[in-house]
Design an enzyme around this catalytic site. Structure first.
Site, PDB file in Angstrom:
ATOM      1  N   TYR A 141       0.811  -1.217   0.000  1.00 54.34           N
ATOM      2  CA  TYR A 141       0.000   0.000   0.000  1.00 54.34           C
ATOM      3  C   TYR A 141       0.850   1.275   0.000  1.00 54.34           C
ATOM      4  O   TYR A 141       0.367   2.352  -0.330  1.00 54.34           O
ATOM      5  CB  TYR A 141      -0.942   0.040   1.211  1.00 54.34           C
ATOM      6  CG  TYR A 141      -2.018  -1.028   1.190  1.00 54.34           C
ATOM      7  CD1 TYR A 141      -2.218  -1.817   0.064  1.00 54.34           C
ATOM      8  CD2 TYR A 141      -2.834  -1.247   2.285  1.00 54.34           C
ATOM      9  CE1 TYR A 141      -3.202  -2.792   0.038  1.00 54.34           C
ATOM     10  CE2 TYR A 141      -3.825  -2.223   2.265  1.00 54.34           C
ATOM     11  CZ  TYR A 141      -3.993  -2.995   1.135  1.00 54.34           C
ATOM     12  OH  TYR A 141      -4.962  -3.959   1.114  1.00 54.34           O
ATOM     13  N   LYS A 189       4.320 -15.305   2.183  1.00 59.30           N
ATOM     14  CA  LYS A 189       4.306 -16.057   0.922  1.00 59.30           C
ATOM     15  C   LYS A 189       5.766 -16.293   0.553  1.00 59.30           C
ATOM     16  O   LYS A 189       6.252 -15.924  -0.521  1.00 59.30           O
ATOM     17  CB  LYS A 189       3.546 -15.233  -0.142  1.00 59.30           C
ATOM     18  CG  LYS A 189       3.242 -15.961  -1.427  1.00 59.30           C
ATOM     19  CD  LYS A 189       2.183 -17.044  -1.302  1.00 59.30           C
ATOM     20  CE  LYS A 189       1.990 -17.736  -2.630  1.00 59.30           C
ATOM     21  NZ  LYS A 189       1.247 -18.991  -2.520  1.00 59.30           N
ATOM     22  N   ASP A 221      -2.112 -18.283   1.352  1.00 56.34           N
ATOM     23  CA  ASP A 221      -3.215 -19.010   0.716  1.00 56.34           C
ATOM     24  C   ASP A 221      -3.704 -20.151   1.608  1.00 56.34           C
ATOM     25  O   ASP A 221      -4.904 -20.345   1.801  1.00 56.34           O
ATOM     26  CB  ASP A 221      -2.825 -19.505  -0.690  1.00 56.34           C
ATOM     27  CG  ASP A 221      -1.399 -20.045  -0.774  1.00 56.34           C
ATOM     28  OD1 ASP A 221      -0.660 -19.939   0.230  1.00 56.34           O
ATOM     29  OD2 ASP A 221      -1.025 -20.591  -1.830  1.00 56.34           O
ATOM     30  N   ASP A 245      -5.102  -7.259   5.760  1.00 53.76           N
ATOM     31  CA  ASP A 245      -6.350  -6.616   5.349  1.00 53.76           C
ATOM     32  C   ASP A 245      -7.347  -7.688   4.912  1.00 53.76           C
ATOM     33  O   ASP A 245      -8.509  -7.724   5.349  1.00 53.76           O
ATOM     34  CB  ASP A 245      -6.023  -5.663   4.178  1.00 53.76           C
ATOM     35  CG  ASP A 245      -7.156  -4.718   3.864  1.00 53.76           C
ATOM     36  OD1 ASP A 245      -8.189  -4.768   4.562  1.00 53.76           O
ATOM     37  OD2 ASP A 245      -7.022  -3.924   2.917  1.00 53.76           O
ATOM     38  N   ASP A 249     -10.603  -9.528   7.377  1.00 50.24           N
ATOM     39  CA  ASP A 249     -11.987  -9.443   6.893  1.00 50.24           C
ATOM     40  C   ASP A 249     -12.589 -10.840   6.757  1.00 50.24           C
ATOM     41  O   ASP A 249     -13.743 -11.062   7.115  1.00 50.24           O
ATOM     42  CB  ASP A 249     -12.042  -8.762   5.513  1.00 50.24           C
ATOM     43  CG  ASP A 249     -12.393  -7.286   5.631  1.00 50.24           C
ATOM     44  OD1 ASP A 249     -12.036  -6.672   6.666  1.00 50.24           O
ATOM     45  OD2 ASP A 249     -13.020  -6.743   4.699  1.00 50.24           O
TER      46      ASP A 249
END
Ligand code: NAD
Length: 368
Positions: A141, A189, A221, A245, A249
């Protein structure tokens, strides 16, 4: 104990739910003999209407001079035509950056009384209690270079972390795990990304300073799947900005309603506390918003800015008891499930009353 709290109720349901959170904090202060001072300042659409800007200098200055900032929510359809940097949400982003918090804490808790509200089966969610520690100031970001080159038809962002950025957020996760079930799951990852390899190596290095805490690693994942299959296996989940993020959620479905979710951003000069939900313009002003996310956010403020762990736990227990008694705001009601419908204010009053009973009982015990 003295605490200066800046309150930015903001837009939509923000003022309705923040009022109930402040009422709880005021009650805790009265019982404990603490000096909590609340100053309310405009932010978001409310501030644009009053001053033409979503984060007035006076609000920012007051935030920087306070011990904690408690926000409601920002955002209003009225300003949708404005460019992104002048909209209400820009005020919140500017404030987050100015306060400098780098660790975003988001709990995901399975309330037994709300087990029918989650799309997951109760036998999967029962007992789940996860705390996400998401790095908030780095990663994709914020990384440079970033661009959308329309001529060549290419766009790019940069996921970048420094070792120091990983160390500081990892320490927050390990410290918090020490007060919980003593397990950190670091999510990355590292099979594909160099930045994740740095992340993993640094987290392993930090873990050596915390011999009492178990560390495991998951690829993002796989983690997305395990969170839904075996949420009980997680305690603290430590991860970078984008992964956090998305995963936090996803894990919100364990609790079952957006209106229940609190958050805190810590590590900067002043901690920032806000419920996860937005300003919900579709239900604003109707007195039906769920104030429990805001009230649980107040509990996080007691824990992380006031060091009042017992009071924070009392607020969380009061919320649980009110839910167990069957009281529900509209978002928590499910067809075919028992539950007594209450308004925002009534829900706040019930938590307040239950909290006062709990604190009374605690004080009586101490007096014996
Ligand atoms: P939202 O969270 O406001 O609402 C999503 C849905 O959840 C709506 O149906 C709403 O009624 C419901 N909901 C949310 N909070 C609730 C509560 N406490 N009780 C009961 N129901 C609740 O998200 P959105 O609709 O995507 O966004 C609305 C506005 O809020 C936009 O302007 C957006 O930019 C802003 N927003 C602000 C924040 C923030 O201030 N941190 C976060 C998200 C969105």
């Amino acid at each position: 104990m003295k605490l200066k709290v800046l309150v930015g109720a903001g837009d939509g349901i923000g003022p309705e739910v923040t009022r109930e959170a402040v009422r709880i904090l005021t009650s805790v202060a009265e019982f404990g003999g603490y000096d909590f001072q609340f100053t309310e300042m405009p932010i978001g659409g409310q501030a644009i209407r009053q001053t033409g800007t979503p984060l007035p200098t006076a609000t920012l200055d007051a935030a920087l001079e306070s011990d904690a900032v408690l926000l409601g929510a920002v955002g209003s359809n009225e300003f949708n035509a404005l460019p992104p940097n002048r909209r209400p949400e820009a005020g919140l982003l500017q404030l987050r950056q100015a306060l400098g918090g780098f660790a975003n804490l988001r709990p995901s808790f399975a309330y037994k009384a709300l087990s029918a509200n989650s799309p997951l089966r109760p036998e999967v969610t029962d007992g789940a209690d996860i705390l996400f520690v998401r790095e908030l100031l780095g990663g994709l970001y914020f990384g440079e270079p970033r661009a959308w080159d329309r001529e060549s038809g290419a766009a790019w962002n940069t996921m970048r972390y420094t070792r120091d950025e990983v160390v500081r957020v990892a320490r927050v996760a390990f410290d918090l795990a020490g007060h919980r079930r003593k397990k950190v799951t670091s999510v990355d990852k590292a099979n594909v990304l160099e930045v994740s390899q740095l992340w993993r190596a640094t987290v392993i290095e930090v873990a050596q300073q915390y011999p009492g805490i178990t560390l495991d690693h998951q690829y993002v994942d796989a983690c997305a799947m395990h969170l839904m299959n075996t949420p009980r296996n997680f305690d603290v989940v430590l991860t970078e900005n984008l992964f956090g993020d998305i995963l936090s959620d996803e894990a919100a479905v364990i609790t079952g309603s957006l209106g229940m979710l609190p958050s805190a951003t810590i590590g900067g000069g002043v901690n920032l506390y806000e419920p996860v939900h937005g300003s919900a313009p579709d239900i604003a002003g109707k007195g039906i918003a769920n104030p429990l996310g805001a009230i649980l956010t107040a509990a996080m403020l007691l824990r992380h800015s006031a060091g009042l762990e017992n009071d924070a736990q009392a607020v969380e227990l009061a919320v649980r008891k009110v839910l167990e008694q069957g009281y529900r705001t509209a978002d928590l009601l499910r067809e075919g499930q028992p539950g007594q419908h209450v308004s925002t204010q009534e829900m706040g009053r019930l938590v307040h009353q239950t909290l006062n009973e709990l604190i009374d009982r605690r004080q009586a015990l101490h007096a014996v």
